[in-house]
Design an enzyme around this catalytic site. Structure first.
Site, PDB file in Angstrom:
ATOM      1  N   LYS A 110       0.823  -1.216   0.000  1.00  0.00           N
ATOM      2  CA  LYS A 110       0.000   0.000   0.000  1.00  0.00           C
ATOM      3  C   LYS A 110       0.856   1.266   0.000  1.00  0.00           C
ATOM      4  CE  LYS A 110      -4.194  -2.131   1.705  1.00  0.00           C
ATOM      5  NZ  LYS A 110      -3.793  -3.554   1.799  1.00  0.00           N
TER       6      LYS A 110
HETATM    7  C1  LIG Z   1      -4.502  -4.590   1.245  1.00  0.00           C
HETATM    8  C2  LIG Z   1      -3.777  -5.878   1.192  1.00  0.00           C
HETATM    9  C3  LIG Z   1      -4.151  -6.902   0.297  1.00  0.00           C
HETATM   10  C4  LIG Z   1      -5.367  -6.792  -0.595  1.00  0.00           C
HETATM   11  O1  LIG Z   1      -5.228  -5.824  -1.575  1.00  0.00           O
HETATM   12  P1  LIG Z   1      -6.497  -5.341  -2.447  1.00  0.00           P
HETATM   13  O2  LIG Z   1      -5.992  -4.265  -3.312  1.00  0.00           O
HETATM   14  O3  LIG Z   1      -7.516  -4.889  -1.447  1.00  0.00           O
HETATM   15  O4  LIG Z   1      -6.962  -6.527  -3.209  1.00  0.00           O
HETATM   16  C5  LIG Z   1      -3.377  -8.034   0.258  1.00  0.00           C
HETATM   17  N1  LIG Z   1      -2.298  -8.201   1.066  1.00  0.00           N
HETATM   18  C6  LIG Z   1      -1.908  -7.245   1.931  1.00  0.00           C
HETATM   19  C7  LIG Z   1      -0.724  -7.486   2.800  1.00  0.00           C
HETATM   20  C8  LIG Z   1      -2.626  -6.052   2.029  1.00  0.00           C
HETATM   21  O5  LIG Z   1      -2.240  -5.108   2.910  1.00  0.00           O
END
Ligand SMILES: *Cc1c(COP(=O)(O)O)cnc(C)c1O
Length: 467
Positions: A112
């Site tokens: 993220k």
């Molecule tokens: C947010 C997250 C996901 C999922 O990502 P999306 O874009 O919501 O599909 C998967 N793994 C981790 C570690 C995350 O923080």
């Protein structure tokens, strides 16, 4: 470039307006009206560029009507130069034609950071230009909150309020949020669960009168288009490193809200040769049930070892449905309204066209631990539980072993030590240097009752120009 809503009734907007909006006024999500398309020749010329230079070229067409190219170039460079690895998104080989792209080398150890580090800079830039101040409000079960706080800590024109369920996020995750200091950062621990927090955020966006008329809320969850945009880049990065665009690649993506994998779908629409996209889910497998059986149906939430993928419905999936329905917003609206109360399917030919690209698998906790342990046994490489699900799904769904398969490594294993321990590999993941003193840092947060009025009053009193 203009952006349109997936439900067909909201006005088209420019990039900077989409950046500052949450949902479109018709309840839909914004998507680009048309996508830029790159030629093979153009993509070849990008081989060997530093990550930020590639990122600049891939994203510029999306923002250039709102942001000057030079300014954008500087923001992108600052964003990715702050990552703890020179390669930004290094590729690690597990086996012949099998790779993990490590997307956890940013400040908060999850993918993220790729989007939220940039989002903070974009917001501040646009708000400076407009001489406005805005308030971010978000709920987190862990990763989004810390990435958003880290991404906005230096913003002058933004206050950020992040709600997390009190005593229900891991200690690493809580500390990553609460040890960041800054007058504009407000951590609220709500005596309730994640859904309670999420509901407060939704209600507050729908009626923002509690803030008065001098400011507005901004969304930083993955409904914000800028987040998807930033995630498109690393698909190009992996491809160019592994022989693309003259060779096709497949990707496996640990999926919750369908944001990250939707970015891969867009990369393909923009000309990148992608052979297959694997939707990797845990027991909360609404997306797997749709991809494998054309059945879209909400089921109760089950807590798992991969909490960042614990979702009942997947907000960004609407963006794919929009394309699968020939961009007919009213068809999307009626489908999703029905899906509120019953299981739905789409017309078979539409579903088949999705199946040309997408496969899926769902792994339970036991299978997740098995993959962590198998990969550690074979490679002495530690996977976090989310990435492990990606690797497991890739192995299950792979169509053509001669095509390189890249699993997106979405988090650092040290973020989820409990899962690693359960996998029984006998080693403890350690936090990288820049977070080594996390447990000594001072925390700052406010505990509030599970009460909307309390939360809203707190916000109304604590944002920068509160009177
Ligand atoms: C947010 C997250 C996901 C999922 O990502 P999306 O874009 O919501 O599909 C998967 N793994 C981790 C570690 C995350 O923080």
């Amino acid at each position: 470039m203009r952006y349109i809503s997936t439900r067909g009734d909201a006005p088209a907007l420019a990039f900077e307006d989409v950046l500052l909006t949450g949902l479109a006024s018709d309840g839909g999500l914004y998507v680009p009206e048309t996508l830029p398309r790159f030629t093979l020749e153009e993509m070849r010329s990008w081989r060997g560029l530093p990550y930020h230079e590639l990122a600049y070229r891939v994203m510029l067409p999306f923002v250039e009507d709102s942001i000057a190219a030079d300014d954008f170039h500087a923001m992108v460079r600052e964003t990715y130069e702050a990552f703890a690895h020179q390669a930004v998104a290094p590729l690690v080989q597990l086996d012949t034609n099998e790779w993990v792209m490590e997307l956890f080398r940013g400040p908060t150890l999850a993918f993220k950071d790729f989007a939220l580090q940039l989002l903070g800079r974009l917001l501040d830039h646009v708000l400076e230009k407009r001489q406005q101040h805005m308030v971010i409000m978000g709920a987190t079960s862990g990763d989004t909150g810390s990435a958003a706080i880290e991404g906005c800590r230096r913003c002058e024109h933004v206050d950020i309020f992040i709600l997390h369920p009190h005593e229900r996020v891991s200690e690493v995750q809580r500390r990553q949020m609460t040890t960041v200091t800054g007058d504009n950062i407000h951590n609220l621990a709500v005596r309730g669960n994640f859904d309670d927090c999420q509901k407060m955020v939704k209600t507050s966006f729908a009626d923002q009168s509690f803030l008065g008329d001098k400011t507005q809320l901004v969304a930083v969850n993955s409904i914000n288009w800028a987040r998807i945009m930033a995630q498109i880049v690393y698909y190009f990065h992996a491809s160019l490193a592994l022989g693309g665009p003259d060779r096709s690649l497949s990707f496996s993506v640990p999926t919750g809200n369908f944001g990250d994998i939707f970015a891969g779908y867009l990369a393909r629409q923009m000309g990148l040769p992608i052979n297959q996209l694997v939707v990797a889910t845990n027991r909360n497998d609404i997306l797997h049930r749709f991809i494998s059986r054309n059945r879209y149906e909400k089921q109760p939430l089950e807590p798992t070892l991969s909490p960042s993928m614990d979702i009942m419905v997947s907000s960004n999936f609407e963006r794919l449905l929009f394309d699968l329905h020939g961009r007919d917003g009213h068809a999307v609206r009626s489908l999703l309204e029905r899906a509120q109360s019953e299981a739905v399917a789409i017309e078979d030919y539409r579903w088949q066209s999705a199946r040309e690209l997408f496969d899926s698998a769902a792994l339970d906790d036991e299978a997740t631990c098995r993959i962590i342990s198998d990969v550690y046994g074979a490679n002495e490489y530690l996977l976090d539980p989310h990435t492990a699900i990606g690797v497991g799904a890739a192995r299950e769904c792979r169509r053509d072993p001669s095509v390189p398969m890249v699993t997106l490594g979405t988090a650092h294993p040290a973020k989820f030590p409990d899962a690693v321990e359960q996998a029984g590999v006998g080693v403890e993941p350690t936090l990288p240097k820049h977070l080594a003193d996390l447990f000594e840092r001072e925390e700052r947060y406010t505990v509030l009752d599970n009460d909307l009025t309390d939360v809203q009053n707190f916000m109304a009193r604590h944002w920068k120009y509160a009177s």
